[in-house]
Design an enzyme around this catalytic site. Structure first.
Site, PDB file in Angstrom:
ATOM      1  N   CYS A   2       0.824  -1.214   0.000  1.00 24.72           N
ATOM      2  CA  CYS A   2       0.000   0.000   0.000  1.00 24.72           C
ATOM      3  C   CYS A   2       0.862   1.271   0.000  1.00 24.72           C
ATOM      4  CB  CYS A   2      -0.862   0.037   1.239  1.00 24.72           C
ATOM      5  SG  CYS A   2      -1.861  -1.423   1.444  1.00 24.72           S
ATOM      6  N   ARG A  27       4.721   0.701  -6.169  1.00 20.00           N
ATOM      7  CA  ARG A  27       4.677  -0.201  -5.021  1.00 20.00           C
ATOM      8  C   ARG A  27       3.727  -1.377  -5.245  1.00 20.00           C
ATOM      9  NH1 ARG A  27       6.665   2.052  -0.378  1.00 20.00           N
ATOM     10  NH2 ARG A  27       5.220   0.981   0.978  1.00 20.00           N
ATOM     11  N   TRP A  74      -2.953  -2.549  -1.582  1.00 17.28           N
ATOM     12  CA  TRP A  74      -2.529  -3.877  -2.038  1.00 17.28           C
ATOM     13  C   TRP A  74      -3.189  -4.848  -1.078  1.00 17.28           C
ATOM     14  CZ3 TRP A  74       0.501  -8.058  -0.293  1.00 17.28           C
ATOM     15  CH2 TRP A  74       0.986  -8.908  -1.297  1.00 17.28           C
ATOM     16  N   ASN A 100      -1.130   1.213   5.847  1.00 19.78           N
ATOM     17  CA  ASN A 100      -0.263   0.265   5.136  1.00 19.78           C
ATOM     18  C   ASN A 100       0.246  -0.718   6.172  1.00 19.78           C
ATOM     19  OD1 ASN A 100       1.743  -1.070   3.710  1.00 19.78           O
ATOM     20  ND2 ASN A 100       3.180   0.635   3.781  1.00 19.78           N
ATOM     21  N   GLY A 101      -0.004  -2.006   5.964  1.00 20.30           N
ATOM     22  CA  GLY A 101       0.478  -3.003   6.917  1.00 20.30           C
ATOM     23  C   GLY A 101      -0.645  -3.923   7.351  1.00 20.30           C
ATOM     24  N   GLU A 484      18.389 -16.041 -10.463  1.00 22.95           N
ATOM     25  CA  GLU A 484      17.884 -14.678 -10.639  1.00 22.95           C
ATOM     26  C   GLU A 484      17.254 -14.519 -12.024  1.00 22.95           C
ATOM     27  OE1 GLU A 484      17.007 -12.206  -9.155  1.00 22.95           O
ATOM     28  OE2 GLU A 484      17.135 -10.518 -10.527  1.00 22.95           O
ATOM     29  N   LYS A 488      13.292 -13.412 -12.753  1.00 23.80           N
ATOM     30  CA  LYS A 488      12.925 -12.234 -13.550  1.00 23.80           C
ATOM     31  C   LYS A 488      11.894 -12.596 -14.615  1.00 23.80           C
ATOM     32  CE  LYS A 488      14.118  -9.794 -11.765  1.00 23.80           C
ATOM     33  NZ  LYS A 488      14.687  -9.185 -10.585  1.00 23.80           N
ATOM     34  N   GLU A 491       8.429 -13.267 -12.957  1.00 25.75           N
ATOM     35  CA  GLU A 491       7.682 -12.163 -12.376  1.00 25.75           C
ATOM     36  C   GLU A 491       7.194 -11.147 -13.396  1.00 25.75           C
ATOM     37  OE1 GLU A 491       9.777  -9.659  -9.525  1.00 25.75           O
ATOM     38  OE2 GLU A 491      11.658 -10.172 -10.472  1.00 25.75           O
ATOM     39  N   HIS A 507      18.158 -35.746 -12.560  1.00 23.90           N
ATOM     40  CA  HIS A 507      17.625 -36.408 -11.364  1.00 23.90           C
ATOM     41  C   HIS A 507      16.125 -36.151 -11.224  1.00 23.90           C
ATOM     42  CE1 HIS A 507      21.573 -37.684 -10.100  1.00 23.90           C
ATOM     43  NE2 HIS A 507      22.005 -36.459 -10.413  1.00 23.90           N
ATOM     44  N   LYS A 606       6.340  -3.734  -4.641  1.00 23.34           N
ATOM     45  CA  LYS A 606       7.767  -3.402  -4.639  1.00 23.34           C
ATOM     46  C   LYS A 606       8.403  -3.635  -3.282  1.00 23.34           C
ATOM     47  CE  LYS A 606      11.583  -1.782  -6.311  1.00 23.34           C
ATOM     48  NZ  LYS A 606      12.354  -2.757  -7.104  1.00 23.34           N
TER      49      LYS A 606
HETATM   50  C1  F6R Z   1      12.302  -9.324  -7.626  1.00 19.12           C
HETATM   51  C2  F6R Z   1      12.230  -8.458  -6.482  1.00 19.12           C
HETATM   52  C3  F6R Z   1      11.972  -9.061  -5.166  1.00 19.12           C
HETATM   53  C4  F6R Z   1      12.818  -8.356  -4.087  1.00 19.12           C
HETATM   54  C5  F6R Z   1      12.441  -8.877  -2.697  1.00 19.12           C
HETATM   55  C6  F6R Z   1      13.294  -8.244  -1.617  1.00 19.12           C
HETATM   56  O1  F6R Z   1      12.618  -8.609  -8.776  1.00 19.12           O
HETATM   57  O2  F6R Z   1      12.357  -7.283  -6.592  1.00 19.12           O
HETATM   58  O3  F6R Z   1      12.214 -10.424  -5.164  1.00 19.12           O
HETATM   59  O4  F6R Z   1      14.164  -8.566  -4.351  1.00 19.12           O
HETATM   60  O5  F6R Z   1      11.100  -8.606  -2.446  1.00 19.12           O
HETATM   61  O6  F6R Z   1      13.130  -6.864  -1.607  1.00 19.12           O
HETATM   62  P1  F6R Z   1      14.174  -5.917  -0.908  1.00 19.12           P
HETATM   63  O7  F6R Z   1      15.443  -6.016  -1.675  1.00 19.12           O
HETATM   64  O8  F6R Z   1      13.560  -4.565  -0.990  1.00 19.12           O
HETATM   65  O9  F6R Z   1      14.347  -6.418   0.489  1.00 19.12           O
END
Ligand code: F6R
Length: 611
Positions: A2, A27, A74, A100-101, A484, A488, A491, A507, A606
Site C-alpha cells: 500500500c 509499489r 494492495w 499500510n500493513g 535470478e 525475472k 515475475e 535427477h 515493490k
Molecule cells: C524481484 C524483487 C523481489 C525483491 C524482494 C526483496 O525482482 O524485486 O524479489 O528482491 O522482495 O526486496 P528488498 O530487496 O527490498 O528487500
C-alpha cells in the site's frame, strides 16, 4: 504494498494526493482512494482498480479542501473492491484513516467494538482503526490523545495517515514497522510512504522511527514517541532529483533501470575502491581484522532478488576467504532456529530496507547479540537504521517492481566486501587485490557493451515468444545467476520457469523437457563449461531449444546451443554481474512481447512490508 500520502497546507489537496499516489504506483496496488476535508466535513472517494479510475471519479465528483489523505491498496484482508479500498471512516464520518500493513489483533478489537454497537462495512483490518479512534474521541479525549490510545492497542506492522472532522488543519501520521516519511514544506506539510511522492513539493524530510507519531499542521510538525514524549529529529535533505524517479524517455522504468547499471555499478565500486587509493574504503563499517577475528560464522539473509545477490556473496566469501557462510531466505530464517551469538555476523541484503521478513531476521539476530551488516539501497530505511553497519549500494530510486539495478549494485557490494575480508584476514595478497581491482574497474564498461547489443536479446525474445516452459541451468556461480534469471522471467513475463543446477536436471526435471521447452544455459564459469555443454546436449537430444550465455571466444558452445549470447571476458568470480544482464533484457523483451504490465506485474508489490 500500500501507498500512503497526506497533505495539510494552503493548496488544494486532491491534485497533490493524486500526484503523490502516482509516484507510489510502483509499489503495486489494486485500488485507490482519498478523503479530503472541506473545512466542515470529510468527503471520500475510493474505487477498485487503477488510479485512473479514481481520477475519473474525481472529475465526476470533485473534492475540495486543503487537508487530505490518499491511498493505494494492495489487498491483504478482503478482496480488492470499492468497499475494502481505503480510506476507511468511522460511522458518522468523524475519523478517516489510511493504512499500510497488517493489524494482527484486529478480530479481537472488532468484536469488542461490535459489542459496543459499532458497525463495520468492509472486510479489512483497517476499518477497526477508524472506529477505535472514534470510540476514544467519543469518550471525550482529544483527536491526538484518541490516536495515541488507539495505537497503544494495535499489534502488527503499520503506517497510518489519519484526519478528523473537527480538526480541519491537522494530519496525524503513525509509524510502526511500515515505512513513512514526513515532508517539511513552506506553510504546508506532507506524509508519504516513500520520498518520490514528495519531491515535487519538498526535499526536506523526516524519517519517522518505530512507534512514533507525527502531528502535522500547515506550519508545524511535532514528533512524539509512543509515550507521548516529544522527539527531536534531524531533517534529511534529499539530494537526488525527481528525474531519477521518472522514465526519462524509456518505455518502462525497468528498461531505464537496466540501462542505469553501468553508472550505478561504477559509482558503487569507485566509492569503496577509489582509483587513487590503496585499498577499500568502508567508512564507518566495522569489519577490520579485529572484528573479523571475533566472528565464527556468517549468515547472509534476504528475500527474492536480494537473496540471489546474497548467494553470490556467500559463494565468494567461502571461495576466496575460506570462511563458512550460511545463506537463508529471510522468511525461513527464524524457523531454522539459527545459531546466533555475539560471534556471529549477519549480512542482510535489501533494496528497500523495509522488507518485513528481512527486518525480522535482523531483529532476531540482534536480540541474540549478533552483529548485523546491512547492504541496503534506501537511505534511512528501517533496515539501515536498525543494522549495526550499513553498506549503501547507491543505486538511486528503483521504481520498477522487478529489481535490476539494485541486484547489480548488491553483487558489486559483495565483490567489494569479499575483497575487504580476504585482504583483512590475509587470504588475498596486495598483488592479487590489485589484479581484482583493475578488473573491477572494467566491469561497468563491459555492462555498457552488453547493453549496446540489446537487439540480440530482443531478437531472441521474438524467436522464443511462444515457449511456455523455461529452464535456467548452470553450475557453481552460473547456477546462482540462473536463479535470478528465472525469477525475472516469472515475475514480469508470467512464464513458468525454473532454475536448476545443471547437474540436477537428470535427477528428475529432465522428464519435463520436450520440444516446447526452452533451456537457458548460463555458461560463463569456463572451468565448468564442458560439463554444462554435456547438459545442453542432453536437453537438445530431448527436443528442447537451448540458448546459452557464454564468454566471448567460447566457440564450442555455439556448436551445441541454438543461440549464444556472448558477454565480454572477465574473471570467473566477477562474471555473474555481466551474465545477468542478458537475462534481464531477455525477460524484459519476452514480457514486452506478451504484453504484460512490466513495471507493475500482477500480484506483486515493490516493498513487501508484510511477513
Ligand atoms: C524481484 C524483487 C523481489 C525483491 C524482494 C526483496 O525482482 O524485486 O524479489 O528482491 O522482495 O526486496 P528488498 O530487496 O527490498 O528487500
Amino acid at each position: 504494498m500500500c501507498g500512503i500520502v497526506g497533505y495539510v497546507g494552503k493548496n488544494q489537496a486532491p491534485s497533490i494526493l493524486i500526484d503523490g499516489l502516482n509516484k507510489l504506483e510502483y509499489r503495486g496496488y489494486d485500488s485507490a482512494g482519498m478523503a479530503v476535508h472541506d473545512g466542515k466535513n470529510i468527503n471520500m472517494l475510493k474505487t477498485k482498480g487503477r488510479l485512473s479510475n479514481l481520477i475519473k471519479l474525481l472529475i465526476e465528483h470533485p473534492l475540495k479542501g486543503t487537508l487530505g489523505i490518499g491511498h493505494t491498496r494492495w489487498a491483504t484482508h478482503g478482496a480488492p473492491s470499492d468497499i475494502n479500498s481505503h480510506p476507511h471512516m468511522s460511522e458518522d464520518h468523524v475519523i478517516a484513516v489510511v493504512h499500510n500493513g497488517i493489524i494482527e489483533n484486529y478480530m479481537e478489537i472488532k468484536e469488542e467494538l461490535a459489542e459496543k454497537g459499532f458497525h463495520f462495512v468492509s472486510e479489512t483490518d483497517t476499518e477497526i482503526i477508524a472506529h477505535l479512534i472514534d470510540s476514544y474521541y467519543k469518550e471525550g479525549l482529544s483527536f491526538e490523545k484518541s490516536v495515541f490510545k488507539a495505537v497503544s492497542r494495535l499489534e502488527g506492522a503499520y503506517a497510518l495517515g489519519i484526519i478528523c472532522r473537527d480538526c480541519p488543519d491537522t494530519l496525524i501520521a503513525v509509524r510502526k514497522g511500515s515505512p513513512l516519511v514526513v515532508g517539511n514544506g513552506n506553510g504546508e506539510n506532507f506524509i508519504a510512504s516513500d520520498i518520490p511522492a514528495l519531491l515535487n513539493y519538498t526535499r526536506e524530510v523526516y524519517f519517522l522511527e518505530e512507534d512514533e507519531i507525527a502531528v502535522l499542521t500547515p506550519d508545524d510538525i511535532k514528533i512524539y514517541d509512543k509515550n507521548e514524549n516529544p522527539v527531536k529529529r534531524d531533517i534529511y535533505h534529499v539530494t537526488w532529483d525527481i528525474e531519477a524517479a521518472e522514465k526519462s524517455g524509456y518505455a518502462h522504468f525497468m528498461l531505464k533501470e537496466i540501462h542505469e547499471q553501468p553508472k550505478i555499478v561504477r559509482e558503487t565500486i569507485l566509492k569503496r575502491v577509489p582509483e587513487n587509493g590503496e585499498g577499500i574504503v568502508l567508512d564507518n563499517i566495522k569489519l577490520g581484522k579485529e572484528e573479523l577475528d571475533n566472528i565464527d560464522r556468517i549468515y547472509v539473509v534476504a528475500c527474492g532478488t536480494a537473496y540471489y545477490a546474497g548467494l553470490i556473496g556467500k559463494h565468494l566469501i567461502e571461495k576466496v576467504c575460506r570462511i563458512p557462510v550460511v545463506s537463508e531466505v529471510a522468511s525461513e530464517f527464524r524457523y531454522k532456529d539459527p545459531i546466533l551469538d555475539d560471534r556471529t555476523l549477519l549480512i542482510v541484503v535489501s533494496q528497500s530496507g523495509e522488507t518485513a521478513d528481512t527486518l525480522e531476521a535482523l531483529r532476531i539476530a540482534k536480540r541474540s547479540g549478533a552483529r548485523v551488516l546491512a547492504v541496503v539501497n534506501a537511505v534511512g530505511s528501517s533496515i539501515a537504521r536498525e543494522a549495526d553497519d550499513v553498506f549503501y549500494i547507491l543505486a538511486g530510486p528503483e521504481i520498477a517492481v522487478a529489481s535490476t539495478k539494485a541486484y547489480s549494485a548488491q553483487v558489486a557490494a559483495m565483490y567489494i566486501l569479499t575483497c575487504h575480508i580476504a585482504v583483512a584476514i590475509g587470504k588475498m595478497s596486495k598483488d592479487e587485490f590489485k589484479a581484482v581491482k583493475e578488473e573491477l574497474y572494467t566491469i561497468p564498461g563491459k555492462i555498457e557493451y552488453i547493453l549496446q547489443k540489446e537487439s540480440v536479446e530482443k531478437r531472441l525474445a521474438e524467436k522464443y515468444k511462444g515457449v511456455r516452459n523455461v529452464f535456467y541451468i548452470g553450475r557453481g556461480l552460473d547456477y546462482l545467476v540462473s536463479q535470478e534469471g528465472s525469477l525475472k522471467l516469472k515475475e514480469i513475463a508470467y512464464l513458468h520457469s525454473e532454475a536448476y543446477a545443471a547437474g540436477e536436471l537428470k535427477h528428475g526435471p529432465i522428464a519435463m523437457i520436450d520440444e516446447n521447452t526452452l533451456v537457458v544455459a548460463i555458461a560463463v564459469q569456463e572451468e565448468l563449461i564442458e560439463k554444462t555443454i554435456s547438459n545442453i546436449k542432453e536437453v537438445k537430444a530431448r527436443g528442447a531449444k537451448a540458448m546459452a550465455i557464454a564468454m566471448k571466444g567460447n566457440t564450442k558452445i555455439a556448436d551445441v546451443a541454438d543461440d549464444v549470447i556472448y558477454i565480454p571476458r572477465t574473471m570467473g568470480l566477477l562474471a555473474p554481474v555481466l551474465a545477468n544482464i542478458p537475462n534481464q533484457l531477455f525477460a524484459y523483451y519476452m514480457a514486452l512481447n506478451l504484453g504484460t504490465d512490466i513495471d507493475k506485474p500482477r500480484n506483486l508489490a515493490k516493498s513487501v512490508t508484510v511477513e
